[in-house]
Write an enzyme that holds these catalytic residues in place. Structure first.
Site, PDB file in Angstrom:
ATOM      1  N   HIS A 192       0.853  -1.193   0.000  1.00  0.00           N
ATOM      2  CA  HIS A 192       0.000   0.000   0.000  1.00  0.00           C
ATOM      3  C   HIS A 192       0.886   1.239   0.000  1.00  0.00           C
ATOM      4  O   HIS A 192       1.937   1.250   0.632  1.00  0.00           O
ATOM      5  CB  HIS A 192      -0.908   0.019   1.242  1.00  0.00           C
ATOM      6  CG  HIS A 192      -2.077   0.923   1.075  1.00  0.00           C
ATOM      7  ND1 HIS A 192      -2.011   2.268   1.322  1.00  0.00           N
ATOM      8  CD2 HIS A 192      -3.338   0.664   0.652  1.00  0.00           C
ATOM      9  CE1 HIS A 192      -3.189   2.807   1.062  1.00  0.00           C
ATOM     10  NE2 HIS A 192      -4.006   1.866   0.653  1.00  0.00           N
ATOM     11  N   ASP A 229      -8.037  -5.388   0.018  1.00  0.00           N
ATOM     12  CA  ASP A 229      -8.523  -6.262  -1.053  1.00  0.00           C
ATOM     13  C   ASP A 229      -8.167  -7.730  -0.837  1.00  0.00           C
ATOM     14  O   ASP A 229      -8.655  -8.586  -1.576  1.00  0.00           O
ATOM     15  CB  ASP A 229      -7.947  -5.796  -2.404  1.00  0.00           C
ATOM     16  CG  ASP A 229      -8.456  -4.419  -2.780  1.00  0.00           C
ATOM     17  OD1 ASP A 229      -9.677  -4.197  -2.631  1.00  0.00           O
ATOM     18  OD2 ASP A 229      -7.660  -3.571  -3.200  1.00  0.00           O
TER      19      ASP A 229
HETATM   20  N1  CMC Z   1       4.167  -7.650  -4.717  1.00  0.00           N
HETATM   21  C1  CMC Z   1       5.511  -7.609  -4.873  1.00  0.00           C
HETATM   22  N2  CMC Z   1       6.256  -6.510  -4.715  1.00  0.00           N
HETATM   23  C2  CMC Z   1       5.620  -5.379  -4.380  1.00  0.00           C
HETATM   24  C3  CMC Z   1       4.219  -5.339  -4.200  1.00  0.00           C
HETATM   25  C4  CMC Z   1       3.503  -6.530  -4.375  1.00  0.00           C
HETATM   26  N3  CMC Z   1       2.181  -6.556  -4.225  1.00  0.00           N
HETATM   27  N4  CMC Z   1       3.860  -4.097  -3.872  1.00  0.00           N
HETATM   28  C5  CMC Z   1       4.983  -3.359  -3.865  1.00  0.00           C
HETATM   29  N5  CMC Z   1       6.059  -4.133  -4.152  1.00  0.00           N
HETATM   30  C6  CMC Z   1       7.465  -3.705  -4.172  1.00  0.00           C
HETATM   31  C7  CMC Z   1       7.777  -2.899  -5.413  1.00  0.00           C
HETATM   32  O1  CMC Z   1       8.219  -3.706  -6.472  1.00  0.00           O
HETATM   33  C8  CMC Z   1       8.848  -1.965  -4.879  1.00  0.00           C
HETATM   34  O2  CMC Z   1      10.040  -2.709  -4.768  1.00  0.00           O
HETATM   35  P1  CMC Z   1      11.474  -1.948  -5.013  1.00  0.00           P
HETATM   36  O3  CMC Z   1      11.594  -0.948  -3.904  1.00  0.00           O
HETATM   37  O4  CMC Z   1      12.491  -3.042  -4.953  1.00  0.00           O
HETATM   38  O5  CMC Z   1      11.381  -1.325  -6.375  1.00  0.00           O
HETATM   39  C9  CMC Z   1       8.403  -1.686  -3.447  1.00  0.00           C
HETATM   40  O6  CMC Z   1       7.640  -2.829  -3.068  1.00  0.00           O
HETATM   41  C10 CMC Z   1       7.551  -0.422  -3.325  1.00  0.00           C
HETATM   42  O7  CMC Z   1       6.445  -0.559  -4.206  1.00  0.00           O
HETATM   43  P2  CMC Z   1       5.845   0.597  -5.105  1.00  0.00           P
HETATM   44  O8  CMC Z   1       5.255   0.001  -6.337  1.00  0.00           O
HETATM   45  O9  CMC Z   1       6.849   1.682  -5.268  1.00  0.00           O
HETATM   46  O10 CMC Z   1       4.707   1.097  -4.134  1.00  0.00           O
HETATM   47  P3  CMC Z   1       3.519   2.042  -4.529  1.00  0.00           P
HETATM   48  O11 CMC Z   1       3.213   2.797  -3.311  1.00  0.00           O
HETATM   49  O12 CMC Z   1       3.840   2.815  -5.753  1.00  0.00           O
HETATM   50  O13 CMC Z   1       2.328   1.043  -4.916  1.00  0.00           O
HETATM   51  C11 CMC Z   1       0.586  -0.529  -4.707  1.00  0.00           C
HETATM   52  C12 CMC Z   1       1.355   0.614  -4.034  1.00  0.00           C
HETATM   53  C13 CMC Z   1      -0.644  -0.819  -3.852  1.00  0.00           C
HETATM   54  C14 CMC Z   1       0.089  -0.071  -6.091  1.00  0.00           C
HETATM   55  C15 CMC Z   1       1.495  -1.755  -4.827  1.00  0.00           C
HETATM   56  O14 CMC Z   1       1.865  -2.192  -3.541  1.00  0.00           O
HETATM   57  C16 CMC Z   1       0.839  -2.899  -5.606  1.00  0.00           C
HETATM   58  O15 CMC Z   1       0.946  -2.930  -6.831  1.00  0.00           O
HETATM   59  N6  CMC Z   1       0.127  -3.829  -4.913  1.00  0.00           N
HETATM   60  C17 CMC Z   1      -0.628  -4.860  -5.584  1.00  0.00           C
HETATM   61  C18 CMC Z   1      -1.964  -4.313  -6.049  1.00  0.00           C
HETATM   62  C19 CMC Z   1      -2.910  -4.073  -4.895  1.00  0.00           C
HETATM   63  O16 CMC Z   1      -3.078  -4.905  -4.010  1.00  0.00           O
HETATM   64  N7  CMC Z   1      -3.590  -2.923  -4.934  1.00  0.00           N
HETATM   65  C20 CMC Z   1      -4.608  -2.547  -3.925  1.00  0.00           C
HETATM   66  C21 CMC Z   1      -4.131  -1.417  -3.076  1.00  0.00           C
HETATM   67  S1  CMC Z   1      -5.110  -1.170  -1.581  1.00  0.00           S
HETATM   68  C22 CMC Z   1      -6.720  -0.772  -2.048  1.00  0.00           C
HETATM   69  C23 CMC Z   1      -6.841   0.242  -3.111  1.00  0.00           C
HETATM   70  O17 CMC Z   1      -6.149   1.242  -3.178  1.00  0.00           O
HETATM   71  O18 CMC Z   1      -7.707   0.055  -3.939  1.00  0.00           O
END
Ligand code: CMC
Length: 424
Positions: free
Chosen positions: A301, A358
């Site tokens: 998140h 989720d």
């Molecule tokens: N699985 C594997 N690695 C992950 C995941 C994941 N679900 N989420 C983040 N990471 C890693 C990412 O690759 C990055 O690694 P590094 O620092 O080595 O590059 C690090 O963690 C930080 O991630 P980010 O993508 O920079 O984080 P963000 O704040 O931009 O994205 C997120 C947040 C929710 C989009 C992301 O965690 C994600 O894609 N999660 C899976 C989709 C998901 O469950 N979404 C629902 C979010 S909660 C409810 C809502 O908002 O609707």
């Protein structure tokens, strides 16, 4: 007044500091460009406050979520109805008995769709994703209910009341069953469940276990401050666009798998793991490899760097619902296993990646018989009061301006035009 200092090209600039009611600190850069010629750059807005807001407070480090000062746990466990929470988000206070009755009267008595709108459903293919239908139908409400003097409040109520009818009709359309009209004496979740699952050929009783669980789910999704869809709603609303147009845009933003679409993606992922033999570690390992293109859906998140309080409650609820039904879902065992495997893996620990809202919600929808393709619509129904409250706040904040970010241009610099005949 606190200030921050910025030194740019040897020149010092003082910037005002804004402190929120929970001690959150922001550096006000509204005059930065005027004073320095520079802008700030923050891809994905991870460090950018887009507005001041009095609706929802999140402390992602401590795992706190509050609506108008009330802890989400207290609202859920205190027996609040979703309609009361909607009122709270919109008007800032929980309604008293008299206000509750008046509010519920309004919400039920506006839940019918204009009969002509039923024809719109005929035009969609039965394979249409219900989020596409929801977005289109919400936008089309603006053709029936125009903006105008004293129309804003009633349009808000119309939208809240009709959205569940639209959602249920889109499901009925997809399975070829007749539409079931709302019943005014039922609660919001019971009404929705009846419109989804009743058929004219036999009586239908709403299962109180499902009604309670759905009430909880809707409350837990009701607002989440400046997330992607709420920011979209505020952005569109900031241009002066009407309520229905702004919310339809929010539905589109929510649809994506990184946002609300994740609840559908989680179940699809759990099914994939099940079909593959149930080896959760294999999928955790795959999620760690950047080139695999696979992420653990329902994990991570932008704001929570600790347990998502909504997920904690939902994990409890899914267990209770299945127990009360005397049912088992093998996907729940896979989900728990996957959570355990990820939470003990250094990759997830170092990055503070926890299961989010989720991760378990879809398992409850599944137990109710709601199809996977409807999961994100369920999220949207819950989020609607939050979106509307954010839209209203945007429109009523004194001095609010159209949202218009800037950019750092990285393209070609000016070059000479070449007529078609002379181009190589
Ligand atoms: N699985 C594997 N690695 C992950 C995941 C994941 N679900 N989420 C983040 N990471 C890693 C990412 O690759 C990055 O690694 P590094 O620092 O080595 O590059 C690090 O963690 C930080 O991630 P980010 O993508 O920079 O984080 P963000 O704040 O931009 O994205 C997120 C947040 C929710 C989009 C992301 O965690 C994600 O894609 N999660 C899976 C989709 C998901 O469950 N979404 C629902 C979010 S909660 C409810 C809502 O908002 O609707």
């Amino acid at each position: 007044m606190k200030t921050a200092k910025l030194v740019l090209e040897g020149k010092e600039h003082e910037l005002p500091v804004v402190v929120g009611s929970e001690g959150e600190v922001g550096i006000d850069i509204a005059k930065l460009r005027q004073a320095t010629g520079a802008i700030t750059l923050d891809d994905g807005y991870g460090n950018t406050g887009s507005c001041k807001s009095a609706i929802t407070f999140i402390d992602g480090e401590k795992g706190i979520l509050r609506y108008r000062g009330y802890d989400i746990d207290d609202l859920v466990r205190g027996g609040c109805r979703f309609s009361e929470v909607a009122y709270l988000l919109l008007y800032g206070e929980l309604p008293n008995q008299r206000e509750t009755e008046a509010w519920r009267y309004q919400l039920t008595h506006h839940s019918l769709l204009h009969e002509d709108m039923k024809k719109f459903f005929e035009g969609f293919p039965s394979s249409a994703h219900p989020m596409a239908i929801l977005s289109a139908m919400v936008a089309s409400l603006s053709t029936y209910y125009l903006e105008g003097e004293n129309q804003e409040e009633v349009n808000i109520i119309r939208l809240l009341a009709k959205a569940k009818t639209i959602a249920a009709f889109s499901y009925k359309k997809s399975i070829g069953q007749p539409f079931v009209y709302p019943l005014n004496h039922l609660s919001y979740p019971a009404n929705f469940l009846r419109m989804m699952f009743a058929v004219p050929t036999e009586p239908y009783e709403v299962n109180p276990i499902f009604e309670k669980a759905l009430n909880q789910l809707l409350i837990l999704h009701a607002d989440h401050e400046q997330n992607c869809s709420a920011s979209t709603v505020r952005m569109v609303g900031s241009s002066g666009a009407n309520l229905f147009a702004s919310i339809a845009a929010g539905v589109g933003a929510l649809w994506g798998p990184l946002h609300g679409g994740a609840n559908q993606a989680v179940i699809e992922m759990l099914e994939q793991i099940q079909a593959d033999g149930g080896n959760t570690k294999k999928f955790v390992d795959m999620a760690k490899k950047k080139d695999s293109g696979f992420r653990l859906m329902g994990f991570g998140h932008r704001v929570y760097k600790n347990h998502d309080p909504r997920c904690r409650i939902l994990k409890e609820t899914v267990g209770k619902v299945l127990e009360q039904l005397g049912a088992k879902d093998p996907l729940l065992d896979i989900a728990k296993d996957l959570e355990q495997a990820a939470l003990s893996d250094p990759y997830f620990i170092e990055r503070k990646l926890y299961p989010n809202v989720d991760f378990y919600s879809g398992l409850i929808y599944r137990a109710m018989g709601i199809p996977t393709s409807m999961f994100t619509v369920m999220f949207a129904l819950g989020r609607l009061p939050g979106w509307i409250a954010q839209w209203k706040e945007e429109r009523t904040t004194a001095g609010a301006r159209i949202h218009r970010p800037r950019q750092i241009y990285t393209g070609r610099t000016q070059r000479k035009f070449v007529p078609l005949a002379e181009r190589p």
